[in-house]
Design a protein around this motif. Sequence first.
Motif, PDB file in Angstrom:
ATOM      1  N   ALA A   1     -17.515 -44.827  64.232  1.00  0.00           N
ATOM      2  CA  ALA A   1     -17.558 -46.259  63.948  1.00  0.00           C
ATOM      3  C   ALA A   1     -17.525 -47.052  65.245  1.00  0.00           C
ATOM      4  O   ALA A   1     -16.932 -46.625  66.233  1.00  0.00           O
ATOM      5  CB  ALA A   1     -16.394 -46.671  63.046  1.00  0.00           C
ATOM      6  N   VAL A   2     -18.191 -48.202  65.218  1.00  0.00           N
ATOM      7  CA  VAL A   2     -18.255 -49.097  66.382  1.00  0.00           C
ATOM      8  C   VAL A   2     -18.113 -50.533  65.890  1.00  0.00           C
ATOM      9  O   VAL A   2     -18.787 -50.937  64.941  1.00  0.00           O
ATOM     10  CB  VAL A   2     -19.599 -48.961  67.131  1.00  0.00           C
ATOM     11  N   ILE A   3     -17.225 -51.291  66.522  1.00  0.00           N
ATOM     12  CA  ILE A   3     -17.176 -52.734  66.289  1.00  0.00           C
ATOM     13  C   ILE A   3     -17.890 -53.416  67.446  1.00  0.00           C
ATOM     14  O   ILE A   3     -17.579 -53.171  68.617  1.00  0.00           O
ATOM     15  CB  ILE A   3     -15.732 -53.249  66.177  1.00  0.00           C
ATOM     16  N   ASN A   4     -18.875 -54.233  67.111  1.00  0.00           N
ATOM     17  CA  ASN A   4     -19.624 -54.983  68.114  1.00  0.00           C
ATOM     18  C   ASN A   4     -19.149 -56.427  68.139  1.00  0.00           C
ATOM     19  O   ASN A   4     -18.734 -56.977  67.108  1.00  0.00           O
ATOM     20  CB  ASN A   4     -21.122 -54.954  67.798  1.00  0.00           C
ATOM     21  N   HIS A   5     -19.231 -57.032  69.315  1.00  0.00           N
ATOM     22  CA  HIS A   5     -18.878 -58.439  69.447  1.00  0.00           C
ATOM     23  C   HIS A   5     -19.917 -59.142  70.307  1.00  0.00           C
ATOM     24  O   HIS A   5     -20.293 -58.653  71.371  1.00  0.00           O
ATOM     25  CB  HIS A   5     -17.496 -58.612  70.085  1.00  0.00           C
TER      26      HIS A   5
ATOM     27  N   GLY B   1     -17.694 -66.425  68.812  1.00  0.00           N
ATOM     28  CA  GLY B   1     -18.780 -65.476  68.570  1.00  0.00           C
ATOM     29  C   GLY B   1     -18.680 -64.819  67.209  1.00  0.00           C
ATOM     30  O   GLY B   1     -18.144 -65.391  66.256  1.00  0.00           O
ATOM     31  N   HIS B   2     -19.149 -63.564  67.136  1.00  0.00           N
ATOM     32  CA  HIS B   2     -19.243 -62.895  65.836  1.00  0.00           C
ATOM     33  C   HIS B   2     -18.997 -61.396  65.988  1.00  0.00           C
ATOM     34  O   HIS B   2     -19.447 -60.766  66.945  1.00  0.00           O
ATOM     35  CB  HIS B   2     -20.629 -63.132  65.233  1.00  0.00           C
ATOM     36  N   TYR B   3     -18.272 -60.835  65.009  1.00  0.00           N
ATOM     37  CA  TYR B   3     -17.975 -59.401  64.961  1.00  0.00           C
ATOM     38  C   TYR B   3     -18.775 -58.748  63.832  1.00  0.00           C
ATOM     39  O   TYR B   3     -18.861 -59.283  62.721  1.00  0.00           O
ATOM     40  CB  TYR B   3     -16.489 -59.150  64.691  1.00  0.00           C
TER      41      TYR B   3
ATOM     42  N   SER C   1     -20.874 -53.404  72.372  1.00  0.00           N
ATOM     43  CA  SER C   1     -19.851 -52.551  71.767  1.00  0.00           C
ATOM     44  C   SER C   1     -18.483 -52.937  72.313  1.00  0.00           C
ATOM     45  O   SER C   1     -18.279 -53.025  73.520  1.00  0.00           O
ATOM     46  CB  SER C   1     -20.128 -51.080  72.069  1.00  0.00           C
ATOM     47  N   TYR C   2     -17.543 -53.149  71.398  1.00  0.00           N
ATOM     48  CA  TYR C   2     -16.213 -53.625  71.796  1.00  0.00           C
ATOM     49  C   TYR C   2     -15.114 -52.625  71.459  1.00  0.00           C
ATOM     50  O   TYR C   2     -14.218 -52.382  72.274  1.00  0.00           O
ATOM     51  CB  TYR C   2     -15.939 -54.970  71.122  1.00  0.00           C
ATOM     52  N   VAL C   3     -15.144 -52.034  70.274  1.00  0.00           N
ATOM     53  CA  VAL C   3     -14.131 -51.060  69.869  1.00  0.00           C
ATOM     54  C   VAL C   3     -14.840 -49.822  69.338  1.00  0.00           C
ATOM     55  O   VAL C   3     -15.719 -49.915  68.473  1.00  0.00           O
ATOM     56  CB  VAL C   3     -13.191 -51.621  68.773  1.00  0.00           C
TER      57      VAL C   3
END
Length: 311
Positions: free
Chosen positions: A253-257, A265-267, A303-305
């Motif tokens: 899994a990847v959380i993008n920001h 902004g937006h996640y 990619s953030y998390v």
Amino acid sequence: MYRTSNSCYGSGVVTRNKEQMSQKAQDVDPIRIGIENIGNTCYINSMLQCLFNTPAISTAMKSYKDNKNSTELFKQFYKIWFSIQAGIEPEHNEIIQFKKLMNQHREFDNFNQQDCIEFFHVFLDFVNTAFLTQPFLGQLTYQINCQNCNNSSKQTEQFINLSIYIEQTCRLSQLLSDYFKPEQLNSQEKCKKCQKTSPLIRRTNLSAAPMVLIIQLKRYDSRQTRSNNAIEIEQSLILKGFCDQSPSYKLYAVINHQGYSIYSGHYTCLIKGINCWYYFNDQRVSEYSNKVVDDELQKSQNSYVLFYQRQ
């Protein structure tokens, strides 16, 4: 290299039972049900989707029985999970109630955009449920050596995620290697053994690898200036040289920001399926081919998390 880890979980020995250690990524597709954005809550939606698709958590949730000791926040978390498991989009009131319960923490008592990692830690503290925390719990050991007499001391610290500042374009594995490099401390304290002030070297070791390794890629400095350096994110990692057991991990899994600040902004998030990836953008869910995601991860700027499952 700037390094941080979440230290609010204290020091001590990390232990896991056999059932926890046997959890593996499941060969199933995520349920393609989105979550309504009720006003700058994309940071919540993205993190919940990643938690719902973490094997150890989804397995434990399926065997959960209502407990009078469970917090109200956990019960609401369970309701949202149960709706998605049933193939039904969570009701508006369920999302509202979840947000109201999060409002108990003053930082979240508004509808401003927030940092999804900060939400994650506050959420874990509030629900106070062991099986939600345990999969992410790891341990770091710090060894500090006096360069004058070579006296050493050790300290352990538990963590939920590693936070790594991005300072250059490189591979994720290089960022991890740099994170664990020995560093010289600018300390004026005297050595307890030789009583002299001399350079201290700190070595960091991953002494207990978590079942799920979460890596936060920190792109913003204290002035909220964003680093646009592209990072090559390997989907398979082997932690060698700084971990006692050299465990292997796979990205699931990847959380993008996207945005000018972590608080704007937006996640969105990506969840790995059997034959493709699934893109969760609040209520909208789309399929992305492996090639599209592979290409994106080769030079990722958003990619953030990152969520890695231990193999």
